[in-house]
Every structure is written in structure tokens, then in C-alpha cells.
Design an enzyme around this catalytic site. Structure first.
Site, PDB file in Angstrom:
ATOM      1  N   PRO A  80       0.812  -1.217   0.000  1.00  0.00           N
ATOM      2  CA  PRO A  80       0.000   0.000   0.000  1.00  0.00           C
ATOM      3  C   PRO A  80       0.844   1.264   0.000  1.00  0.00           C
ATOM      4  O   PRO A  80       1.703   1.468   0.862  1.00  0.00           O
ATOM      5  CB  PRO A  80      -0.811  -0.130   1.293  1.00  0.00           C
ATOM      6  CG  PRO A  80      -0.954  -1.605   1.476  1.00  0.00           C
ATOM      7  CD  PRO A  80       0.343  -2.192   0.995  1.00  0.00           C
ATOM      8  N   CYS A  81       0.589   2.120  -0.976  1.00  0.00           N
ATOM      9  CA  CYS A  81       1.449   3.284  -1.186  1.00  0.00           C
ATOM     10  C   CYS A  81       1.217   4.363  -0.152  1.00  0.00           C
ATOM     11  O   CYS A  81       2.060   5.235   0.040  1.00  0.00           O
ATOM     12  CB  CYS A  81       1.253   3.841  -2.590  1.00  0.00           C
ATOM     13  SG  CYS A  81      -0.382   4.546  -2.874  1.00  0.00           S
TER      14      CYS A  81
END
Length: 360
Positions: A80-81
Site C-alpha cells: 500500500p502506497c
């Protein structure tokens, strides 16, 4: 024979699409996928098969479930960025920053010869980046990192993303990374095709009518508009082609949010119109809200539709999205542009093929 691929944090499958679809690469087949977004997994299954699972990567990285991870030639994925994004003001201490660790555990148990991590550009200047490289070296991988712009690889979007690639020694002479750009700005030399633009992707679509996903053939199924308030419509009309919130303030100060008036610099994309003859700006998960970025249609007085956003990400119209409007928007905004993924996929496929020929 196709190379076996595992996609972790797979979302709806934008990166998988770049590897498996003949339009982008086609040398790979997906054998396992995992994500904790249930709607995204339904989309992945609709496009790639039932081998996609809803769950957390930590739960598959050890114990009995780890034993069921299939063998693969490559593991791809984007932890997840938000944990690395500059938009996340609480990123220090964000638990999502550590999800590369179970990712690398699955790389190890799958026997993969290559891995690929994709994330926001902020990853490259973090301790986690160094941790990934150290763990990869301990597992026998060499690594390389690069910041790529999706528009340079045929995606109609100026989306800059960090990539970390790891490969076993047997591929050392064959890996070419980063891949050479396939497209260039119109004023660039080198004989490359120009970057694809907003006009290339959405100019053929009619004006949208309905405010919902419809049970009609694509592309009109996702081509719907929100019903704006009278004030919102006035705001849209106050922004000229290529304009933004500063034009709104000049043309209609009485309906400009006070916080924007107080903020005299920055935020030049907020409430902005896309340009017809440039690639899109980065498509994020709330592209349907013009106050979040440059998401107004180049001419029409409305934000872009879900279909337009999907096209600006590079998804073919036949790609199937499952879920509610917000869920589909999240899948589109979180995806890796398939054209960008395909460029990396081709260089990896070439390296694997060269190794196979050398061993024959």
C-alpha cells in the site's frame, strides 16, 4: 509455455494485466493473487480467474497457508502506497510501511527468480528501501531501483512511480532495467511516438447521462456523471480550458471556498481542467471530486467519469470492474497503468527467455 506470476496487493489487477495480456506483454500467466480489498478481488477474479484470494499478506506469509503458495517465476506487487505517500501526513509509524517484509517472505517460499515492487516515488528515499535491498541480497537477489513515468511507456498519464526489481544471479547478464522509454513528448527527438493524450483516450465518448453504473455494454456502463449542485455547476463554468482554482477565484470569488482564497500558493491542480493534448495528471482514487485535483473534463462542465478515468489509466473497455461506484473508483486510482507494467514485463520476459536459450 508462459512464466508463472504471483501478484500480491494485486488490487483489481492493473499490473497483472500488463504482464498477461497480449496487448501489453502476454508472456506470463497469473497463478496466485492476494488483496485485502474484497471488491478488488472480485474484479480480479472476473478478469483472471478464481485463484485470487481476499486476505492479508501477513496471513499467507507463514504457517500452513505459506505451504500452499504455488511456485512461480516472478512475484509482483505494490505494498500500500499510502505508507510512503507525501499526501499521508501521518506516514511516520504507518504500519503499512512494513508490509514489504511478508511480501519478501512469499518471494522466498515461491522460489521466484524475479520480484518486482511498485510504489510511490517516496519509497526510494526511505529506510524501507534499504531494508528491501538487504533482504533481497540475503535471499540471493541482485536489485535495481528506478523512478519511471507512465507517460514514457504509452500510458496516457504522467504518473511517476518507484520500481524495485530483484533477480537471481543466473539472469544477471540479461536484465535490462529500467526499460527504455517507448514514447516521448511531442518536441522530443529520437523518433519515438508522442505520448498519448487525453484527447486520444476520451474524445470519442458521448456526454454522460446517468448517475450510476448501468447494465449496458462498455464503455457506457461506467460512463455516468454526478448530479452537481447549482453552486458546483457555477464553479465548473468559471474554470476555463486548462484553468484551476485560481481562475475560479478570479472569475467567481463569491463561490470560491474561503480556505482556497487564504491559500495563495500551491495546489495548482485543484479544481483544474485536464488538457486535451497532454497526458492526464495522476488519476487518484477520488478523481470524481474536482476539489481533489485536475479532474474536470477539458470542455464539459463536470468531473471525469469512471470510464474516462479507467481509459486514462490505460484499462481496455472490456476490463471488468466489480463493486459500487466508490469501490470501482478506488480500484482505478490504486492501479498500476497496464502500459507501464507491460514495459517492465517485456524486459523481464526477454531476460527469462534469454536464460532459457542459454541453458538449452
Amino acid at each position: 509455455m508462459k512464466y508463472r506470476l504471483i501478484d500480491l496487493f494485486c488490487g483489481c489487477g492493473g499490473m497483472t494485466l500488463g504482464f498477461v495480456h497480449p496487448r501489453f506483454c502476454g508472456a506470463f500467466e497469473s497463478v496466485f493473487a492476494l488483496d485485502n480489498d474484497a471488491a478488488a478481488i472480485e474484479s480480479y477474479r472476473a478478469n483472471f480467474g478464481s485463484h485470487a484470494f481476499h486476505g492479508d499478506v501477513e496471513g499467507w506469509a507463514s504457517g500452513e497457508r505459506a505451504a500452499s503458495i504455488p511456485s512461480a517465476d516472478i512475484v509482483i506487487g505494490g505494498p500500500p502506497c499510502q505508507g510512503f505517500s507525501l499526501l499521508n501526513k501521518q506516514r511516520r509509524g504507518d504500519a503499512r510501511r512494513a508490509l514489504w517484509e511478508p511480501y519478501m517472505d512469499i518471494v522466498a517460499c515461491s522460489g521466484a527468480r524475479v520480484f518486482l515492487i511498485e510504489n510511490v516515488q517516496g519509497l526510494l528515499n526511505t529506510p524501507e528501501h534499504e531494508g528491501i535491498r538487504a533482504r533481497a541480497e540475503a535471499l540471493g537477489f541482485q536489485t535495481s531501483s528506478a523512478l519511471l513515468n507512465a507517460a514514457d511507456y504509452g500510458a496516457p498519464q504522467t504518473r511517476k512511480r518507484a520500481f524495485i526489481i530483484g533477480w537471481k544471479d543466473s539472469l544477471n547478464d540479461a536484465i535490462i532495467f529500467p526499460p527504455r522509454p517507448s514514447h516521448a513528448a511531442s518536441d522530443a527527438s529520437g523518433g519515438l511516438p508522442r505520448r498519448r493524450t487525453v484527447r486520444d483516450m476520451i474524445a470519442d465518448l458521448p456526454e454522460p447521462e446517468d448517475y450510476d453504473i448501468r447494465d449496458v455494454p462498455p464503455p457506457l456502463d461506467l460512463h455516468f456523471r454526478r448530479k452537481p449542485t447549482a453552486t458546483s455547476l457555477r464553479r465548473y463554468k468559471a474554470v476555463p480550458p486548462g484553468g484551476n482554482r485560481f481562475d475560479l477565484q478570479r472569475n467567481a470569488p463569491e463561490i470560491t471556498p474561503r480556505c482556497w482564497i487564504r491559500k495563495t500558493s500551491g495546489g495548482t491542480d485543484l479544481f483544474g481542467r485536464l488538457w486535451w493534448d497532454r497526458p492526464s495528471v495522476t488519476i487518484r482514487t477520488e478523481f470524481f471530486k474536482p476539489e481533489k485535483g485536475r479532474y474536470l473534463h477539458p470542455e464539459q462542465h463536470r468531473p471525469i467519469t469512471h470510464r474516462e478515468a479507467a481509459r486514462l489509466m490505460g484499462f481496455p473497455d472490456e476490463f471488468i470492474f466489480k463493486g459500487k461506484k466508490i469501490e470501482v473508483a478506488r480500484q482505478i486510482g490504486n492501479a498500476v497503468p497496464p502500459d507501464m507494467a507491460g514495459a517492465v514485463a517485456r524486459t523481464i520476459a526477454d531476460a527469462l527467455a534469454a536464460r532459457a536459450r542459454k541453458a538449452a
